[in-house]
Scaffold this motif. Structure first.
Motif, PDB file in Angstrom:
ATOM      1  N   THR A 100      -8.393   1.099   2.154  1.00 45.10           N
ATOM      2  CA  THR A 100      -7.954   0.783   3.548  1.00 45.10           C
ATOM      3  C   THR A 100      -8.447  -0.474   3.870  1.00 45.10           C
ATOM      4  N   TYR A 104      -7.037  -4.527   4.362  1.00 46.41           N
ATOM      5  CA  TYR A 104      -7.363  -5.320   5.486  1.00 46.41           C
ATOM      6  C   TYR A 104      -8.059  -6.632   5.083  1.00 46.41           C
ATOM      7  N   THR A 155      -0.491   0.208  11.894  1.00 47.33           N
ATOM      8  CA  THR A 155      -1.730  -0.720  11.455  1.00 47.33           C
ATOM      9  C   THR A 155      -2.782  -1.031  12.476  1.00 47.33           C
TER      10      THR A 155
END
Length: 189
Positions: A100, A104, A155
């Protein structure tokens, strides 16, 4: 062990998720993969080529992770969708934290490099189609409007938890409230 290309891409994801964009070099990827120096550059001649391949690889890995969650629970209503999203959030900041973080980091980089933006739009379209199907299963009557609201909130929740971890992280109440409100909201005419 998988094929060498995927091993290198998985190592690149680990480096990216652990060290950020500035830490991503061919040499560090070789070391993380436990492969001889030059292996990464033999497969991906430039850093841009490596990043574009990483986008495809993390999209495949994330889709696999999400499918594993859905195999256990297909959402049939707003509350169940919120439960699945909560499980996905815990998964994203827990066992798949590095993956993750890599996503990002690449999202931020795409703001600077249009070639990455194009690749993210392609992989993102596949994710969006997948999420739209989940929304329909959960009873959505307007997934085109509802998907961005829910996924952009999700998100943000995940990003905040990655940046400022909370040992008691539990977004279930907020996600349930959001999904229920979004599903119940009518578009003004």
């Amino acid at each position: 062990m998988g094929n060498r290309r995927n091993d290198l891409l998985d190592a690149a994801i680990e480096v990216l998720g652990g060290s950020g964009m500035h830490g991503l070099t061919h040499r560090r990827v070789d070391a993380a993969a436990g492969l001889p120096a030059g292996s990464c550059s033999n497969h991906f001649r430039t850093r841009d080529a490596l990043l574009e391949a990483v986008v495809e690889r993390f999209a495949d890995r994330e889709r696999h992770n999400f499918e594993a969650i859905l195999m256990e629970s297909v959402p049939h209503g707003p509350a169940e969708l919120a439960q699945v999203l909560t499980r996905m959030a815990h998964d994203a900041v827990g066992p798949h934290r590095t993956l993750t973080l890599a996503r990002y980091a690449i999202l931020v980089e795409a703001g600077i490099h249009p070639s990455l933006r194009a690749r993210l739009l392609t992989t993102g379209a596949r994710v969006n189609a997948y999420f739209m199907a989940w929304l329909r299963l959960a009873g959505s009557t307007d997934p085109d409007r509802q998907a961005p609201l829910i996924m952009n909130y999700w998100t943000g929740v995940v990003l905040h938890e990655l940046a400022v971890p909370d040992p008691a992280f539990d977004p279930s109440e907020q996600l349930t409230s959001l999904v229920t409100a979004v599903f119940g909201a009518e578009v003004p005419t």
